[in-house]
Design an enzyme around this catalytic site. Sequence first.
Site, PDB file in Angstrom:
ATOM      1  N   GLU A 102      26.745  -0.625  76.947  1.00  0.00           N
ATOM      2  CA  GLU A 102      27.532  -1.842  77.165  1.00  0.00           C
ATOM      3  C   GLU A 102      26.969  -3.070  76.459  1.00  0.00           C
ATOM      4  OE1 GLU A 102      25.643  -0.131  79.314  1.00  0.00           O
ATOM      5  OE2 GLU A 102      24.747  -1.400  80.856  1.00  0.00           O
ATOM      6  N   HIS A 141      34.493   2.143  81.572  1.00  0.00           N
ATOM      7  CA  HIS A 141      33.147   2.012  82.134  1.00  0.00           C
ATOM      8  C   HIS A 141      32.350   0.925  81.414  1.00  0.00           C
ATOM      9  CE1 HIS A 141      29.423   3.586  84.069  1.00  0.00           C
ATOM     10  NE2 HIS A 141      28.881   3.104  82.952  1.00  0.00           N
ATOM     11  N   GLU A 142      32.275   1.039  80.097  1.00  0.00           N
ATOM     12  CA  GLU A 142      31.458   0.066  79.351  1.00  0.00           C
ATOM     13  C   GLU A 142      32.048  -1.340  79.446  1.00  0.00           C
ATOM     14  OE1 GLU A 142      28.719   1.276  78.871  1.00  0.00           O
ATOM     15  OE2 GLU A 142      29.251   3.393  78.839  1.00  0.00           O
ATOM     16  N   HIS A 177      31.092  -3.055  82.655  1.00  0.00           N
ATOM     17  CA  HIS A 177      29.740  -3.639  82.634  1.00  0.00           C
ATOM     18  C   HIS A 177      29.754  -5.116  82.224  1.00  0.00           C
ATOM     19  CE1 HIS A 177      26.883  -0.518  83.633  1.00  0.00           C
ATOM     20  NE2 HIS A 177      27.316   0.320  82.709  1.00  0.00           N
ATOM     21  N   GLU A 185      25.059   0.475  87.640  1.00  0.00           N
ATOM     22  CA  GLU A 185      25.884   1.661  87.370  1.00  0.00           C
ATOM     23  C   GLU A 185      26.830   2.042  88.506  1.00  0.00           C
ATOM     24  OE1 GLU A 185      26.237   2.585  84.449  1.00  0.00           O
ATOM     25  OE2 GLU A 185      24.453   1.778  83.469  1.00  0.00           O
ATOM     26  N   ASP A 238      13.748   6.177  82.563  1.00  0.00           N
ATOM     27  CA  ASP A 238      14.765   7.167  82.186  1.00  0.00           C
ATOM     28  C   ASP A 238      14.877   8.293  83.218  1.00  0.00           C
ATOM     29  OD1 ASP A 238      15.511   5.771  79.997  1.00  0.00           O
ATOM     30  OD2 ASP A 238      14.554   7.077  78.513  1.00  0.00           O
ATOM     31  N   TYR A 264      24.876   6.280  89.758  1.00  0.00           N
ATOM     32  CA  TYR A 264      26.275   6.221  89.325  1.00  0.00           C
ATOM     33  C   TYR A 264      27.239   6.588  90.451  1.00  0.00           C
ATOM     34  CZ  TYR A 264      24.818   5.862  84.421  1.00  0.00           C
ATOM     35  OH  TYR A 264      24.286   5.434  83.240  1.00  0.00           O
TER      36      TYR A 264
HETATM   37  N1  BES Z   1      24.167   1.675  80.439  1.00  0.00           N
HETATM   38  C1  BES Z   1      24.527   3.044  80.389  1.00  0.00           C
HETATM   39  C2  BES Z   1      23.712   3.857  79.426  1.00  0.00           C
HETATM   40  C3  BES Z   1      22.227   3.885  79.685  1.00  0.00           C
HETATM   41  C4  BES Z   1      21.712   3.845  80.972  1.00  0.00           C
HETATM   42  C5  BES Z   1      21.362   3.990  78.637  1.00  0.00           C
HETATM   43  C6  BES Z   1      20.329   3.880  81.169  1.00  0.00           C
HETATM   44  C7  BES Z   1      20.000   4.021  78.836  1.00  0.00           C
HETATM   45  C8  BES Z   1      19.472   3.967  80.111  1.00  0.00           C
HETATM   46  C9  BES Z   1      26.012   3.228  80.080  1.00  0.00           C
HETATM   47  O1  BES Z   1      26.824   2.236  80.613  1.00  0.00           O
HETATM   48  C10 BES Z   1      26.431   4.508  80.715  1.00  0.00           C
HETATM   49  O2  BES Z   1      26.378   4.579  81.912  1.00  0.00           O
HETATM   50  N2  BES Z   1      26.818   5.486  79.932  1.00  0.00           N
HETATM   51  C11 BES Z   1      27.252   6.772  80.418  1.00  0.00           C
HETATM   52  C12 BES Z   1      28.733   6.867  80.469  1.00  0.00           C
HETATM   53  C13 BES Z   1      29.348   6.664  81.792  1.00  0.00           C
HETATM   54  C14 BES Z   1      30.851   6.870  81.726  1.00  0.00           C
HETATM   55  C15 BES Z   1      28.760   7.461  82.908  1.00  0.00           C
HETATM   56  C16 BES Z   1      26.779   7.813  79.441  1.00  0.00           C
HETATM   57  O3  BES Z   1      26.322   7.453  78.371  1.00  0.00           O
HETATM   58  O4  BES Z   1      26.892   8.994  79.758  1.00  0.00           O
HETATM   59 ZN    ZN Z   2      26.993   2.417  82.687  1.00  0.00          ZN
END
Ligand code: BES
Ligand code: ZN
Length: 628
Positions: free
Chosen positions: A296, A320-321, A324, A343, A398, A406
Amino acid sequence: MKNIGLHLISFLLLCMVTSDSNSQTQVSPQLTGPDFHSYANVADVRVKHIDLDWQVLFAQKVLKGTAILTVERVSRNTRAPLILDTKNLNVEKVETSVNGRTYRPGKFTLATEDKILGSALTILLPVGATRVRIHYATRPNASGVQWLDPSQTSGKKTPFMFTQSQAIHARSWIPLQDTPSVRVTYNARVRTAPNLLAVMSAANDPNTPRDGDYSFAMSQPIPSYLIALAVGDLSFKPLSQRTGVYAEPSVVDRAAQEFSDTEKMVQATERLYGPYRWERYDMLVLPPSFPFGGMENPRLTFLTPTIIAGDKSLVSLVAHELAHSWSGNLVTNATWRDFWLNEGFTVYLERRIQEAVYGKPRANMEAALGLRDLQDELGRLEDRDEILHVDLKGRDPDDGFTDVPYEKGALFLLHLEQTFGRERFDQFLRSYFDHFAFKSITTEEFLSYLKANLLDKHPDLAAKVPIDEWINNAGTPASAPKPSSPAFAQVELLAQRWQRGEVPVAQIPVTAWSTQEWLHFLKSLPEKLDQKKMAELDQAFKLTQSGNSEIAFQWLMMSLQNAYEPAFQRVEDFLSTIGRRKFIKPLYEELAKSPEGRAFAMKIYRRARPTYHPIAVATIDEVLKWNG
Ligand code: BES
Ligand code: ZN
């Protein structure tokens, strides 16, 4: 008081080094908290603004230049140095300035590297110093940067680079206070080859002349994990006055088609939660090695090309993005243990946007798929990782990237919505976003706002939601909602009947099925299917060749679980061209379960590894116990 020892140590160390030398010391500063993932001494000094100036050196895979940090003392401790986060940076020289114009050589030390956190960069701040200029370069293996050879792009002619700062990778390409509790504005100048375009999470002028010299301004304060840059052969296609898409020329038309509902999504979100506050909303489609589905980055969401299915069936990721822009970018988690505030809220908003734009049945299906993923995940996780307010001290943030923040987070908000009623809950959320706009908050701050503005106003209803259990316990409360979809009930029944031999494949009414129904169908089948059954499905529905990445992924997982050989070549192709961690991690894990599978995985990985993003490499190295 507890900081005095720390500052004394820093001060003594600084006295031992001469100006502008890059000296290694053995001592990392103590983590003074509350953010366990940053060395920054934010209680004493805060960075307010960053001016960046880089050359993008593709041949060396290096970003080289300067970062000027505008700093402010926030405590009375006038001796406190400035402690920054860095990881794998070559710091060449540090200068300080009192008047913001003339710079003097500064004193600094770089601590030995902590594997997760990197090296603290401690800079002595002379009395009255307002700016610090750091001359530095990144290293080719920076964890937050991926450098792609032309062969890894769609056009095959020019190189590509992009950054990924969340959670704690900004420090691998910018020396800064890498904690989401600090917000900065930034300006940047980026110099690259004139046939390439640079874009950032800032104001991007879609009509900027392509001359290899680009300037950016982000005038709204954002946390470090939202600073982003990408450089490549990019075209732009507008979708509406304020939305548009950047992608390689051969991808941009398909992307624009797929994402043509974006303006509708922005308007739907605005109706629910107040104005979009970031001016433009553009998207950048990256090459397939992008390790996430989406990121995002403000004003410029980064997306995987694997959601371009041709039928808009995977655009919940755009919702989703986009969401954010309220939950995360406007109101930000103060530390990574509060990640669920970003999230969980965003998944909840995503489903509300889906409902507004595509209707309730679609939103219900996605919620039901989410619940199923959560239940599967809870079956695998240790108790400590099932807690929304997770303790990540000493761990890589991570590790907190599971379905818990989520889907459990979203389920908690759904529970509040259903208990207090949509009208009250929508109003609560809207005021929450206004109240904390451009602030970073902890779980405790959210909870006290919730109490004052919703719970205490309706104590009878509040008694029905076990807040403490939601936030601090493993699993989900017994009273948790169970989103379901009538359409899915049908699909499940068919899956069972086909599997028992009561319905032939030809009679499964797939033509009317959405991607979500397909996914539910596949997930509803037993884990073990014999070769005949696998082949029957494959022949009827061409699943091995599916162009929908989610369906293909689900099918390939089943194929590995059932040793269905006709799909193995596709597994190899999939893993060799796509670097999205959500897909490749489970596939490698599944392969690693048997000796033959593991050998196959090693063969693929040996060739694919150099094309994966450093974040994906770290993950798969661990899955395969890779050591060269
Ligand atoms: N902000 C996240 C991606 C992220 C989180 C990157 C933590 C690094 C560390 C992004 O908004 C996200 O949640 N992406 C998900 C998609 C979502 C629809 C569940 C993904 O990339 O799978
Ligand atoms: Zn996200």
